[in-house]
Design an enzyme around this catalytic site. Sequence first.
Site, PDB file in Angstrom:
ATOM      1  N   CYS A   1      -2.571   9.000   3.118  1.00 15.05           N
ATOM      2  CA  CYS A   1      -2.283   8.416   1.802  1.00 15.05           C
ATOM      3  C   CYS A   1      -3.442   8.683   0.847  1.00 15.05           C
ATOM      4  O   CYS A   1      -3.274   8.675  -0.362  1.00 15.05           O
ATOM      5  CB  CYS A   1      -2.056   6.925   1.941  1.00 15.05           C
ATOM      6  SG  CYS A   1      -3.419   6.091   2.775  1.00 15.05           S
TER       7      CYS A   1
ATOM      8  N   GLU B   1       0.882  -1.176   0.000  1.00 13.77           N
ATOM      9  CA  GLU B   1       0.000   0.000   0.000  1.00 13.77           C
ATOM     10  C   GLU B   1       0.908   1.212   0.000  1.00 13.77           C
ATOM     11  O   GLU B   1       1.474   1.567   1.032  1.00 13.77           O
ATOM     12  CB  GLU B   1      -0.872   0.008   1.260  1.00 13.77           C
ATOM     13  CG  GLU B   1      -1.808  -1.169   1.376  1.00 13.77           C
ATOM     14  CD  GLU B   1      -2.853  -1.192   0.285  1.00 13.77           C
ATOM     15  OE1 GLU B   1      -3.153  -0.127  -0.281  1.00 13.77           O
ATOM     16  OE2 GLU B   1      -3.356  -2.279  -0.016  1.00 13.77           O
TER      17      GLU B   1
HETATM   18  P1  NAP Z   1       8.153   5.155   4.471  1.00 15.63           P
HETATM   19  O1  NAP Z   1       9.283   6.063   4.696  1.00 15.63           O
HETATM   20  O2  NAP Z   1       8.086   4.428   3.194  1.00 15.63           O
HETATM   21  O3  NAP Z   1       8.197   4.133   5.694  1.00 15.63           O
HETATM   22  C1  NAP Z   1       7.162   3.181   5.873  1.00 15.63           C
HETATM   23  C2  NAP Z   1       7.668   2.026   6.693  1.00 15.63           C
HETATM   24  O4  NAP Z   1       8.643   1.313   5.950  1.00 15.63           O
HETATM   25  C3  NAP Z   1       8.327   2.428   7.990  1.00 15.63           C
HETATM   26  O5  NAP Z   1       7.950   1.514   9.001  1.00 15.63           O
HETATM   27  C4  NAP Z   1       9.791   2.303   7.665  1.00 15.63           C
HETATM   28  O6  NAP Z   1      10.514   2.047   8.841  1.00 15.63           O
HETATM   29  C5  NAP Z   1       9.795   1.119   6.733  1.00 15.63           C
HETATM   30  N1  NAP Z   1      10.930   1.027   5.826  1.00 15.63           N
HETATM   31  C6  NAP Z   1      11.570   2.030   5.194  1.00 15.63           C
HETATM   32  N2  NAP Z   1      12.548   1.538   4.414  1.00 15.63           N
HETATM   33  C7  NAP Z   1      12.505   0.197   4.540  1.00 15.63           C
HETATM   34  C8  NAP Z   1      13.237  -0.883   3.960  1.00 15.63           C
HETATM   35  N3  NAP Z   1      14.200  -0.666   3.078  1.00 15.63           N
HETATM   36  N4  NAP Z   1      12.928  -2.131   4.323  1.00 15.63           N
HETATM   37  C9  NAP Z   1      11.932  -2.371   5.201  1.00 15.63           C
HETATM   38  N5  NAP Z   1      11.204  -1.401   5.764  1.00 15.63           N
HETATM   39  C10 NAP Z   1      11.480  -0.129   5.435  1.00 15.63           C
HETATM   40  O7  NAP Z   1       6.756   5.885   4.643  1.00 15.63           O
HETATM   41  P2  NAP Z   1       6.303   6.870   5.816  1.00 15.63           P
HETATM   42  O8  NAP Z   1       7.062   8.136   5.666  1.00 15.63           O
HETATM   43  O9  NAP Z   1       6.318   6.174   7.137  1.00 15.63           O
HETATM   44  O10 NAP Z   1       4.790   7.075   5.453  1.00 15.63           O
HETATM   45  C11 NAP Z   1       4.310   8.043   4.576  1.00 15.63           C
HETATM   46  C12 NAP Z   1       4.042   7.448   3.233  1.00 15.63           C
HETATM   47  O11 NAP Z   1       3.188   6.322   3.362  1.00 15.63           O
HETATM   48  C13 NAP Z   1       3.325   8.406   2.304  1.00 15.63           C
HETATM   49  O12 NAP Z   1       3.942   8.364   1.067  1.00 15.63           O
HETATM   50  C14 NAP Z   1       1.901   7.852   2.222  1.00 15.63           C
HETATM   51  O13 NAP Z   1       1.243   8.153   1.027  1.00 15.63           O
HETATM   52  C15 NAP Z   1       2.124   6.395   2.406  1.00 15.63           C
HETATM   53  N6  NAP Z   1       0.963   5.746   2.992  1.00 15.63           N
HETATM   54  C16 NAP Z   1       0.243   4.883   2.238  1.00 15.63           C
HETATM   55  C17 NAP Z   1      -0.887   4.283   2.758  1.00 15.63           C
HETATM   56  C18 NAP Z   1      -1.732   3.335   1.952  1.00 15.63           C
HETATM   57  O14 NAP Z   1      -2.602   2.689   2.530  1.00 15.63           O
HETATM   58  N7  NAP Z   1      -1.535   3.203   0.675  1.00 15.63           N
HETATM   59  C19 NAP Z   1      -1.277   4.547   4.073  1.00 15.63           C
HETATM   60  C20 NAP Z   1      -0.510   5.410   4.822  1.00 15.63           C
HETATM   61  C21 NAP Z   1       0.615   5.997   4.269  1.00 15.63           C
HETATM   62  P3  NAP Z   1      12.074   2.388   9.029  1.00 15.63           P
HETATM   63  O15 NAP Z   1      12.197   3.830   8.749  1.00 15.63           O
HETATM   64  O16 NAP Z   1      12.317   2.000  10.442  1.00 15.63           O
HETATM   65  O17 NAP Z   1      12.818   1.527   8.075  1.00 15.63           O
END
Ligand code: NAP
Length: 705
Positions: A302, A263
């Site tokens: 999101c 997602e």
């Molecule tokens: P993010 O930076 O992609 O991080 C999301 C999760 O992934 C965190 O728990 C992060 O934890 C982990 N992560 C990052 N790099 C990783 C890797 N290489 N391997 C495994 N895990 C990894 O996103 P965010 O800043 O938390 O959230 C905002 C984004 O999420 C926005 O772009 C939003 O649109 C999207 N979002 C989408 C939905 C949906 O349902 N489609 C819902 C909510 C949010 P670590 O930093 O500890 O690695």
Amino acid sequence: MSSTTTAPIVPSYVQGGWWTPQDAQGSSVRDAATGEEIARVSADGLDVGAVIEHARTVGHPALARMTLHERALVCKQLAQYLETRRDELYDISFRTGATMRDNMIDVDGGIGVLYTMSSKGRRELPNANVVIDGPVEVLSRDGSFLGEHVLTPLPGVMVQINAFNFPLWGMLEKFAPALVAGVPSIVKPAPQTGYVAEACVRMMLESGLVPEGALQLVSGDAVDLLSHLDYRDALAFTGSATTAHALRENPRVREGGVRLISEADSLNAAILGPDATPDTPEFAAFVTSVMVEITAKAGQKCTAIRRVIVPRDRVEDVARAVREKIDQKIVLGDPRADGTTMGALVSLEQLDSVRSGVQRLIDAGARPHGSLEAPEVLRADGSRGVVEDGAFMSPVVLTFDDADADLVHSLEAFGPVTCVIGYSDLDDAVRLAARGAGSLVATVCTNDPDVARTLVTGIAGHHGRVLTLNREDAKTSTGHGSPVPHLVHGGPGRAGGGEELGGVRAIKHLMQRTAIQGSPAMLTAITGVWHKGAPKQAAGCERFGGSPEHVHPFRKALTELRVGDALVSDLREVSLEEISAFATETGDTFYAHTNEEAAAANPFFPGIVAHGYLLVSWAAGLFVNPDPGPVLANYGLDQLRFLTPVAAGDAIRVELVAKRITPRVTDEYGEVAWDTTLYNQNDEIVATYDVLTLVAKEWPTPSVG
Ligand code: NAP
């Protein structure tokens, strides 16, 4: 900024106990509105292999000892428990910058998913661990070889990597279906808000309801975790498209067969129909929706509306109206201050990232309606001023002359930001919406059915969900930005290509679909559901295979009843007088039941025939057992088909077989579906259907007897 480093490290819950790293410094997490350090995050030194093993060897068997309904009931009980502690969750969540309104989405929304998955799981799935998926296929002429699809729980674990913006909803919308499906969860929250997830997990464990090993929490990074996954496991990710891409490239996903449910982010559109001029209720509803979507959760959703697509001559009207609405409704401030309607972004880093995104959009030609300066806000003590260490940002509406500016369709500024662009005609609106390259959700706002049809069918293939907004549903709609557990959440392309929620689909996603083939007896034994052709123990008329040794199945309570327990009746003749009387009494004087000549001219009937509903009523008279007994009520018929007409002078008989027995986990009774077949005197099938009854678990029983 506060420089203290004494804040505690957010613990992980693994292998049945809480764990914190010994010497790690961890990364700092700060209160979004004040900048005070409130926690540190690290899972350095955690034996993640052991975490996965615990889920496999303890969690999986514990869940497998329960049925789908028993697990679904735990979901409901957890929801009830969390409701009693909701205020504590609100208090903790304020620190993330979330207002009370935001908390309702995250906390109440998360609890709501637990309730919905529980209720739908118990209503729509069997009280078993094998789910039949779709109809039986008869693969041999004599019916001795059948095939069908069944679902069984994934044999592995579900690692859930969550985004920072909805620490509770994001966790619970994954955990609930995993629990019901019977798959242990390992939750990895985002570092910025992992302390909220930790508080909730702690409560869930304190409830004593979570089966051992069914829920573990890793409060650190997830990279190591992935290296222990294999084809048995699922990885459910929510976050940015960039991270989603990295996960797709992870060798365990690329080559190891790990199922990735992704997602990701999304440049969701809202399209205003040409009929929605500024004087219409649709225009007002549209403006309110855009305002709500960019200010709820400070635009860190999101599903927020990132692209506002309106008739070209209305770009400035819409931007101005949204701006005015924001000025009327939005009070930026500390979520703990009375009167705040929009809180802070989650962190100063997030604030920098959103500001730089807006600057890039301005450089690409946007005219900003709103300022990037640090705003004055309402402080927790009620005073107003700029809070240097608070991650506050005023909402920004950007308008573009060039609707095709690339950044509008590719840059997600994950904050209170939206872009307004113009379309020339409906095809152009569809084309522009599709430039998001796959989105979670779009709104189509119009009161013109033709416009709605053209736009929705045009954009549906690019979206996971489409909301049509008009004057009728403006007040009752759950809103553009709110995924509901009953409907699918996810979207194609950039949105991740995943699918979550969608009622029991969410549970089925975590089960393996397997085609099974075999004889009716074998498929009955495997699924617990009686299949036509499998052995049955029939009471009733000896001429048709009944035996006086067998008890009428309506005399058996659920504890005694077995699938295959059956009743066969004797023949009952059908007379013209009875058909005519039924026509007169019910008023159903359709010519096939009353006019011999007209009936005979019909391609399906030999002449006057009995009403189908008359036959079904007679069938009830043939199989019913009249005395008070364990069968408490008939609550309907399923899949009724009339196959052969019955004329005066014909006779019918019925066969009724206990097909599916579903004891309720919450009541002293359950559902029994009876496979029912009506035959005529020549053994031709007249009708088939399932009779649905409620049957007591014990009979007699003081509570229902
Ligand atoms: P993010 O930076 O992609 O991080 C999301 C999760 O992934 C965190 O728990 C992060 O934890 C982990 N992560 C990052 N790099 C990783 C890797 N290489 N391997 C495994 N895990 C990894 O996103 P965010 O800043 O938390 O959230 C905002 C984004 O999420 C926005 O772009 C939003 O649109 C999207 N979002 C989408 C939905 C949906 O349902 N489609 C819902 C909510 C949010 P670590 O930093 O500890 O690695």
